[in-house]
Design an enzyme around this catalytic site. Structure first.
Site, PDB file in Angstrom:
ATOM      1  N   ASP A   1      65.299  95.872  57.950  1.00  0.00           N
ATOM      2  CA  ASP A   1      65.494  96.362  56.584  1.00  0.00           C
ATOM      3  C   ASP A   1      65.587  95.145  55.675  1.00  0.00           C
ATOM      4  OD1 ASP A   1      65.943  97.890  54.367  1.00  0.00           O
ATOM      5  OD2 ASP A   1      67.749  98.872  55.117  1.00  0.00           O
TER       6      ASP A   1
ATOM      7  N   ASP B   1      59.834  98.387  52.816  1.00  0.00           N
ATOM      8  CA  ASP B   1      60.767  97.340  53.235  1.00  0.00           C
ATOM      9  C   ASP B   1      61.540  97.671  54.501  1.00  0.00           C
ATOM     10  OD1 ASP B   1      62.178  99.399  52.055  1.00  0.00           O
ATOM     11  OD2 ASP B   1      63.667  98.089  51.144  1.00  0.00           O
ATOM     12  N   GLU B   2      61.060  98.637  55.278  1.00  0.00           N
ATOM     13  CA  GLU B   2      61.853  99.096  56.415  1.00  0.00           C
ATOM     14  C   GLU B   2      60.937  99.581  57.529  1.00  0.00           C
ATOM     15  OE1 GLU B   2      65.478 102.333  57.181  1.00  0.00           O
ATOM     16  OE2 GLU B   2      64.425 102.262  55.250  1.00  0.00           O
TER      17      GLU B   2
END
Length: 451
Positions: free
Chosen positions: A11, A105-106
């Site tokens: 993350d 983003d993960e």
């Protein structure tokens, strides 16, 4: 459940805001808030400095401004964030063929499938290498969680924030989860959490003690059974490499409710053009056109029409969205409009009837697809749409690269700096200064440094 912590969850830390701070030296260490800047805008991401004031994602922007009046407020630069995300995802794919992106983003990564980890020591080493590679490639930090299941790996990455790594040994899940709030489990939102609290269950240990039958009675068979298993630390979900895109959509919230029917139709057509541009950029076409309308009283209506075959023709989508609008009562005003395409395919079946209609249409050919729709995937076009919005990249013929700090009353204020420079100087220009133009974002790391 695995015997070794070979499922990794990455993350990125405050991704949008961190990317803005990395690209703008004058904002490093200062509160930065990214999101819609209008009266009805919401926070997309707040930097850790801004979070100290109580600002968080999904908060109304007006509330954020009251909590942190001196923060930097910037519009999102999604093309820029996507380019960084692609670099990060490429690093993940070097670790394993099984990478499951959840957002820009993960992502989850199956380290065992990539042959890079089979025990705690090798998993930790792989996680640390990944964090170092991300920093060297993008200049940004990410937090890593390692565990024997996806659920626990995600919890571990949350504990690792910011800029850390946490490994949770398989076999310790129940001990870890027991004292935590029920909200830590996937699928337990505010409403379910409150329902469980009223039933006397506030911690995960309470769920285990209550037993499966009681949870099924409270939440239903599927949810109750699943929640009881997760409360005991069981999660057998595999890392899935391909998460199928189910739809593409765009929507706008308006600062002032729209009442004029002609204006509403124009906005729907504009959204249809943007949606098609995004559809084409993803390499898809679709069969079902969806219109979303949120009215003045916050009631939300959704209408859809399914075509005979998939299309990425802007005229077909525009006309279908227009037909759907005719069936919606907009009396009283409209605060949000959205257009989407679902039922996606990797090929296009032309709608011959719509094509024939377009050929005989009285509309001039140059009006069929506005230039801004054709360029919608370009970062420069994204800047040009709201020319001097705070945070946008610009370039001046004499002063070089910079970004917009603000604009108004015919003037625009620009700070000239680059990601690898120190804080730059500020200059003010007329909004129509011919030497000032929207620009592509600069990379966060110089290519020679990244190499």
């Amino acid at each position: 459940m695995r015997a070794a912590p070979t499922i990794l969850h990455l993350d990125m830390d405050a991704f949008f805001a961190a990317a803005e701070q990395a690209s703008k030296p004058s904002l490093r260490g200062k509160p930065v808030i990214v999101g819609g800047l209008g009266p009805r805008g919401v926070v997309a991401t707040a930097s850790y400095e801004a979070r100290r004031f109580g600002v968080h994602s999904a908060m109304p922007m007006g509330q954020a401004r009251r909590l942190a009046p001196n923060a930097a407020y910037l519009v999102p630069r999604f093309a820029f964030y996507r380019s960084i995300s692609e670099q990060v995802m490429e690093l993940l794919r070097r670790l394993s063929p099984l990478v499951e992106p959840l957002s820009l983003d993960e992502a989850f990564v199956d380290l065992e499938a990539g042959g890079v980890a089979d025990d705690s020591a090798s998993a930790r080493a792989a996680g640390e290498r990944l964090r170092a590679d991300i920093l060297a490639t993008t200049g940004l930090s990410g937090s890593v969680g390692l565990a024997g299941s996806k659920m626990i790996a995600k919890i571990a990455s949350e504990e690792a924030k910011p800029n850390g790594l946490v490994l949770i040994e398989p076999g310790t899940e129940r001990e870890l989860l027991g004292p935590r709030s029920v909200r830590i489990l996937p699928g337990v939102g505010p409403a379910t959490g409150e329902h469980l609290r009223r039933a006397g269950m506030s911690t995960v240990a309470d769920l285990v003690e209550a037993g499966e039958d009681e949870l099924v009675r409270l939440l239903g068979r599927a949810h109750g059974t699943s929640l009881h298993r997760m409360a005991q630390g069981y999660d057998d979900r595999p890392v899935v490499a391909e998460r199928e895109t189910k739809s593409v959509s765009v929507e706008d919230t308006f600062d002032v409710d729209l009442h004029d029917r002609v204006r509403i139709r124009m906005e729907v057509e504009r959204l249809a053009e943007r949606c098609v541009a995004r559809l084409r950029a993803s390499g898809h076409s679709g069969r079902t056109i969806v219109l979303k309308v949120r009215r003045y009283d916050f009631s939300t209506l959704t209408r859809s029409e399914t075509l005979r075959g998939p299309t990425d023709d802007p005229g077909v989508v525009r006309e279908a969205a227009g037909r759907l609008l005719e069936a919606v009562d907009t009396t009283g005003g409209v605060r949000l409009l959205g257009v989407g395409v679902s039922g996606l395919a990797d090929y296009t079946q032309e709608d011959l009837f719509a094509q024939a209609e377009a050929e005989v249409s009285e509309r001039p050919a140059e009006e069929a697809v506005p230039p801004e729709a054709e360029e919608a995937a370009s970062p420069v076009a994204e800047s040009a749409e709201r020319v001097w919005a705070p945070g946008r990249d610009v370039r001046h013929a004499a002063h070089g690269a910079g970004w917009v700090q603000g604009s108004g009353v015919g003037r625009v204020t620009v700070r000239f700096e680059e990601p690898w420079s120190g804080p730059g100087r500020v200059r003010t220009f007329a909004v129509d200064d011919p030497e000032l133009e929207p620009s592509e974002p600069l990379p966060l790391v110089r290519r020679d440094e990244a190499a």
